[in-house]
Design an enzyme around this catalytic site. Structure first.
Site, PDB file in Angstrom:
ATOM      1  N   ARG A   1      47.816  42.924  27.460  1.00 48.39           N
ATOM      2  CA  ARG A   1      47.699  41.613  28.109  1.00 48.39           C
ATOM      3  C   ARG A   1      47.517  41.766  29.611  1.00 48.39           C
ATOM      4  NH1 ARG A   1      48.442  38.089  23.992  1.00 48.39           N
ATOM      5  NH2 ARG A   1      49.733  38.925  22.310  1.00 48.39           N
TER       6      ARG A   1
ATOM      7  N   ILE B   1      47.859  41.196  33.460  1.00 43.35           N
ATOM      8  CA  ILE B   1      49.046  40.915  34.268  1.00 43.35           C
ATOM      9  C   ILE B   1      48.936  39.549  34.956  1.00 43.35           C
ATOM     10  CG2 ILE B   1      48.308  41.911  36.493  1.00 43.35           C
ATOM     11  CD1 ILE B   1      51.014  43.404  36.534  1.00 43.35           C
TER      12      ILE B   1
ATOM     13  N   GLU C   1      37.495  44.573  39.879  1.00 48.21           N
ATOM     14  CA  GLU C   1      38.621  45.000  40.737  1.00 48.21           C
ATOM     15  C   GLU C   1      39.148  46.363  40.322  1.00 48.21           C
ATOM     16  OE1 GLU C   1      41.441  41.850  40.280  1.00 48.21           O
ATOM     17  OE2 GLU C   1      40.254  40.446  41.482  1.00 48.21           O
TER      18      GLU C   1
ATOM     19  N   HIS D   1      36.511  47.666  31.333  1.00 49.06           N
ATOM     20  CA  HIS D   1      37.364  46.846  30.469  1.00 49.06           C
ATOM     21  C   HIS D   1      36.639  45.576  30.073  1.00 49.06           C
ATOM     22  CE1 HIS D   1      38.237  46.065  34.705  1.00 49.06           C
ATOM     23  NE2 HIS D   1      38.460  44.799  34.379  1.00 49.06           N
TER      24      HIS D   1
ATOM     25  N   HIS E   1      37.248  41.744  28.984  1.00 50.64           N
ATOM     26  CA  HIS E   1      38.229  40.659  28.983  1.00 50.64           C
ATOM     27  C   HIS E   1      38.033  39.816  27.722  1.00 50.64           C
ATOM     28  CE1 HIS E   1      39.346  40.733  33.421  1.00 50.64           C
ATOM     29  NE2 HIS E   1      38.199  41.390  33.475  1.00 50.64           N
TER      30      HIS E   1
HETATM   31  P1  DGP Z   1      38.312  42.959  36.884  1.00 52.73           P
HETATM   32  O1  DGP Z   1      38.185  41.969  38.021  1.00 52.73           O
HETATM   33  O2  DGP Z   1      37.321  42.676  35.787  1.00 52.73           O
HETATM   34  O3  DGP Z   1      38.296  44.391  37.349  1.00 52.73           O
HETATM   35  O4  DGP Z   1      39.727  42.664  36.235  1.00 52.73           O
HETATM   36  C1  DGP Z   1      40.861  43.442  36.459  1.00 52.73           C
HETATM   37  C2  DGP Z   1      41.988  42.773  35.708  1.00 52.73           C
HETATM   38  O5  DGP Z   1      43.041  43.709  35.557  1.00 52.73           O
HETATM   39  C3  DGP Z   1      42.581  41.559  36.432  1.00 52.73           C
HETATM   40  O6  DGP Z   1      42.388  40.414  35.609  1.00 52.73           O
HETATM   41  C4  DGP Z   1      44.069  41.888  36.572  1.00 52.73           C
HETATM   42  C5  DGP Z   1      44.266  43.057  35.625  1.00 52.73           C
HETATM   43  N1  DGP Z   1      45.230  44.043  36.074  1.00 52.73           N
HETATM   44  C6  DGP Z   1      45.201  44.710  37.257  1.00 52.73           C
HETATM   45  N2  DGP Z   1      46.245  45.568  37.344  1.00 52.73           N
HETATM   46  C7  DGP Z   1      46.936  45.425  36.183  1.00 52.73           C
HETATM   47  C8  DGP Z   1      48.123  46.052  35.679  1.00 52.73           C
HETATM   48  O7  DGP Z   1      48.746  46.902  36.298  1.00 52.73           O
HETATM   49  N3  DGP Z   1      48.541  45.665  34.440  1.00 52.73           N
HETATM   50  C9  DGP Z   1      47.864  44.708  33.701  1.00 52.73           C
HETATM   51  N4  DGP Z   1      48.363  44.409  32.507  1.00 52.73           N
HETATM   52  N5  DGP Z   1      46.741  44.116  34.147  1.00 52.73           N
HETATM   53  C10 DGP Z   1      46.290  44.462  35.370  1.00 52.73           C
END
Ligand code: DGP
Length: 116
Positions: free
Chosen positions: A28, A30, A94, A99, A101
């Site tokens: 999931r 964060i 980011e 990944h 979504h």
């Molecule tokens: P993107 O912008 O497509 O690179 O999305 C990165 C996503 O990753 C963003 O929606 C927040 C999520 N995210 C970043 N760091 C963490 C983490 O440490 N744990 C989790 N579960 N999600 C994270």
């Protein structure tokens, strides 16, 4: 150097992992943008879609099939959902570990933000 997602995949930092197999891990987000917001990630560090090669065909396919399975598991398959991959700066990426979504549980609105 390993990405934050590799640390989650390896169990070095905690996350709510909902699925894992030999090719991909799903957990999931964060900072969820919808009632269901799951990230499906290759276990192997592939930075962006631009870095996929022919050798990654099975992992790329697995991302979609796991998204399908999780959408059903989360009860959002029939209402529908959105699958999204951000790539590089203009895509709003980011975390530089590929990944997918999986977003759902409410109407997801326009596909992209309208600019004018
Ligand atoms: P993107 O912008 O497509 O690179 O999305 C990165 C996503 O990753 C963003 O929606 C927040 C999520 N995210 C970043 N760091 C963490 C983490 O440490 N744990 C989790 N579960 N999600 C994270």
């Amino acid at each position: 150097m390993s990405t934050i997602f590799s640390k989650i995949i390896n169990g070095e930092i905690p996350a709510d992992i909902v699925y894992q197999d030999e090719l991909v891990t799903a957990f999931r987000d964060i900072n969820p943008q919808a009632p269901v917001h799951i990230l499906i990630v290759p276990n192997k560090e592939i930075p962006t879609v631009n870095d996929l090669t022919q050798a990654d065909e099975s992992v790329a396919g697995r991302l979609l099939l796991v998204a399908q399975k999780l959408a059903a598991q989360e009860g959002i398959a029939s209402d529908g959902y959105r699958l999204m991959i951000n790539c590089n700066r203009h895509g709003g990426q980011e975390v530089y570990h590929l990944h997918l979504h999986l977003l759902g549980g409410r109407p997801m609105g326009p596909m992209v933000q309208r600019t004018g």
